[in-house]
Write a protein that holds these residues in place. Structure first.
Motif, mmCIF file in Angstrom:
data_model
loop_
_atom_site.group_PDB
_atom_site.id
_atom_site.type_symbol
_atom_site.label_atom_id
_atom_site.label_comp_id
_atom_site.label_asym_id
_atom_site.label_seq_id
_atom_site.Cartn_x
_atom_site.Cartn_y
_atom_site.Cartn_z
ATOM 1 N N GLN A 85 0.830 -1.204 0.000
ATOM 2 C CA GLN A 85 0.000 0.000 0.000
ATOM 3 C C GLN A 85 0.869 1.260 0.000
ATOM 4 N N GLN A 86 1.960 1.228 0.769
ATOM 5 C CA GLN A 86 2.845 2.399 0.793
ATOM 6 C C GLN A 86 3.507 2.602 -0.565
ATOM 7 N N LEU A 87 3.971 1.510 -1.184
ATOM 8 C CA LEU A 87 4.589 1.630 -2.516
ATOM 9 C C LEU A 87 3.582 2.188 -3.516
ATOM 10 N N ASP A 88 2.353 1.710 -3.446
ATOM 11 C CA ASP A 88 1.311 2.183 -4.356
ATOM 12 C C ASP A 88 1.140 3.703 -4.217
ATOM 13 N N MET A 89 1.123 4.179 -2.966
ATOM 14 C CA MET A 89 0.986 5.631 -2.759
ATOM 15 C C MET A 89 2.239 6.366 -3.225
ATOM 16 N N ASP A 90 3.405 5.755 -2.983
ATOM 17 C CA ASP A 90 4.657 6.379 -3.453
ATOM 18 C C ASP A 90 4.644 6.538 -4.974
ATOM 19 N N PHE A 91 4.175 5.503 -5.659
ATOM 20 C CA PHE A 91 4.214 5.513 -7.127
ATOM 21 C C PHE A 91 3.348 6.627 -7.707
ATOM 22 N N GLU A 92 2.277 6.954 -6.989
ATOM 23 C CA GLU A 92 1.411 8.035 -7.490
ATOM 24 C C GLU A 92 2.161 9.343 -7.628
ATOM 25 N N LYS A 93 3.155 9.517 -6.760
ATOM 26 C CA LYS A 93 3.894 10.793 -6.766
ATOM 27 C C LYS A 93 5.087 10.758 -7.722
ATOM 28 N N GLN A 94 5.455 9.548 -8.182
ATOM 29 C CA GLN A 94 6.627 9.452 -9.065
ATOM 30 C C GLN A 94 6.246 9.712 -10.513
ATOM 31 N N LEU A 95 7.185 10.287 -11.267
ATOM 32 C CA LEU A 95 6.920 10.545 -12.682
ATOM 33 C C LEU A 95 6.990 9.264 -13.495
ATOM 34 N N GLU A 96 7.834 8.359 -13.067
ATOM 35 C CA GLU A 96 7.992 7.118 -13.814
ATOM 36 C C GLU A 96 8.223 5.957 -12.839
ATOM 37 N N VAL A 97 7.606 4.835 -13.135
ATOM 38 C CA VAL A 97 7.758 3.649 -12.296
ATOM 39 C C VAL A 97 8.304 2.519 -13.167
ATOM 40 N N ASN A 129 -4.592 8.591 -15.083
ATOM 41 C CA ASN A 129 -3.130 8.442 -15.255
ATOM 42 C C ASN A 129 -2.549 7.384 -14.327
ATOM 43 N N LYS A 130 -3.330 6.357 -14.067
ATOM 44 C CA LYS A 130 -2.857 5.324 -13.144
ATOM 45 C C LYS A 130 -1.707 4.539 -13.767
ATOM 46 N N LYS A 131 -0.695 4.299 -12.980
ATOM 47 C CA LYS A 131 0.506 3.638 -13.520
ATOM 48 C C LYS A 131 0.302 2.131 -13.566
ATOM 49 N N THR A 132 -0.503 1.712 -14.543
ATOM 50 C CA THR A 132 -0.747 0.294 -14.775
ATOM 51 C C THR A 132 0.396 -0.275 -15.606
ATOM 52 N N ILE A 133 0.370 -1.578 -15.821
ATOM 53 C CA ILE A 133 1.393 -2.194 -16.678
ATOM 54 C C ILE A 133 1.370 -1.579 -18.080
#
Lengths: 325, 325
Positions: A145-157, A233-237
């Motif tokens: 859950q924390q990684l998921d929230m972190d990824f929202e703030k990142q420009l690229e995953v 803009n969800k960072k899906t596959i």
């Protein structure tokens, strides 16, 4: 298929018979509420199916652990919904919407404790081992859950980070549910690891399919707004691989679609789908999903139990992976 | 006394050696942070003291359970501070202030799971029993927190409800810590119940004293703003009994002090103290505290262990009850 099956009935009866005190109302009403919005109860079913797979016939031994898994899942929904600011869950108001954030925090905490209380009702000789597996899963779900929230703030995953996130956030709970069933049936550590692996890989495949269906699913059977992930803009596959692959004009188009709020929703979804098609990202995602699917089936095949006993887990996997296509 | 004692050192070393992963940072940094703001670590000390009281010499057997108690306590502080909108904890920023609410929710959850993980490191033969006690305490602490929040919204709280609330919110954790130590030392159920009762009654007396010291304590040694509870209209034992006793002009004065925001802080505290004095509410509160104190000491006296072994628990109780007077 899964509404009337015997596992589902056992679980529903067990959970309905669980008595929560009436007071304090704002602690226990939300717990009753979230449990009444019953989902498909796939996670607790996995505990029972796995116990039976490894030869345990007495489902009553596995019901407390299966309720623990279901309670944990619902605890995580209550808290995730606060963090994600989600208004709806299973078509109804989320707990923090219906009450407020404080109520959702505390009733979530209470439900997590109740999960451990159920776990403690398991046959005594298995409690220590069940607790170890359950704790490991629980902390990993928090990490996910924390990684998921972190990824929202990142420009690229990166794709590998995304796969790790979905593994932690959603898949280890499926694996853990199956492993707990195996523990209850006295399966060896080797067999436990195989069934855990089956669950984790199935879970990853399932989540990747979820990404896929959000774009390509049939709106009438998928039950969500098609293209919702693209609009958010969800960072899906699909998003991640497109960003990774797109060069020059394609990358410009991708960035434009993500950043330009003047583009209409319909346009945004259609143009993003065009980009996916041009870069074969849909096929790529399907391929990754197949890889995990294959891994899962292979681990289930390797299990040292009578083949006929595996059938219902294969059937469940098939059902999950062919839903709404 | 309690900074240098051997229990305190063992606990600090054990907790400092606990390794939390570096990533995800926003999950584990707040956990490291709250644990670094070490309080007096009285709760985990109770586990060790009780184990020794009942004859366990090897403290390493009791350290995981003692860490579980300390982690649980800190989890509850993180979440309570969100709910109470508290800016400071032990003189430092609260987790939700230093980070944000989402971080505080999730890292609190993670710390609760870590508490159960510690519990699971206890000697295997005791885990099931420890889990039962720990779960019961944990759900009661949630109930106590909910009652506390409920009472804030009520116009009047009955004394018996208040006593039940403080019992649940703070005292059962002391009782549970002691009971867990007893379990680890193979004490009988009867002895477990006595030491649990000692902790619960001591905890209630301690909380009542806290109400008293907020008004009558020496500001230099109490460490909080004297009269803070009066200014916040907090429903302490003094507030509750005054509201219950005051008639006519006294009740009018009481209501005025509670409702009139034009009264200066100094005036409000002084006039409320006059009312307490007139109605002998201070003596009444002291009497209720003494009753619980007496109950606690009686239960400790009844314990069927060598008298010299009880000395350090009597000393701890004395220290707690004579602080800052």
């Amino acid at each position: 298929m899964f509404e009337q099956n015997p596992y589902s009935k056992l679980i529903s009866n067990y959970i309905q018979q669980a008595e929560f005190p009436n007071e304090p109302r704002e602690l226990y009403d939300p717990i009753r509420y979230i449990l009444s919005l019953a989902g498909k109860r796939i996670r607790p079913m996995l505990v029972l199916m796995s116990a039976r797979l490894f030869g345990e016939q007495d489902m009553s031994k596995a019901l407390p652990a299966s309720a623990a898994i279901e309670y944990f899942h619902n605890f995580s929904l209550i808290h995730d919904d606060i963090m994600d600011n989600a208004p709806l869950r299973r078509g109804k108001d989320t707990v923090h919407e219906k009450w407020n954030n404080n109520v959702a925090i505390l009733s979530g905490d209470g439900l997590l404790v109740k999960a451990y209380q159920e776990l403690g009702k398991s046959p005594k000789e298995h409690i220590a081992e069940l607790l170890t597996v359950f704790n490991q899963v629980a902390i990993e779900v928090c990490e996910g859950q924390q990684l998921d929230m972190d990824f929202e703030k990142q420009l690229e995953v990166r794709e590998e980070d995304y796969l790790r996130m979905i593994k932690l956030k959603t898949s280890v709970l499926l694996g853990g549910a199956l492993q707990m069933g195996a523990i209850l049936a006295n399966a060896t550590k080797e067999q436990q690891d195989l069934i855990y692996g089956f669950g984790v890989n199935l879970g990853i495949a399932f989540q990747l399919q979820d990404d896929f269906l959000d774009v390509y699913g049939d709106p009438s059977s998928f039950g969500k707004q098609v293209g919702g992930d693209i609009l958010a803009n969800k960072k899906t596959i699909l998003h991640i691989h497109t960003q990774h692959l797109a060069k020059d004009a394609d990358q410009e188009e991708f960035q434009l679609l993500i950043q330009d709020s003047n583009i209409s929703n319909e346009d945004k979804v259609n143009r993003m789908k065009n980009l996916y098609a041009k870069l074969n990202v849909d096929q790529y995602a399907e391929g990754v999903k197949q890889r995990y699917m294959h891994l899962a089936y292979e681990q289930l095949s390797q299990l040292n139990v009578d083949a006929t006993r595996k059938e219902e887990l294969f059937a469940l996997a098939d059902m999950l992976m062919h839903r709404a296509k």
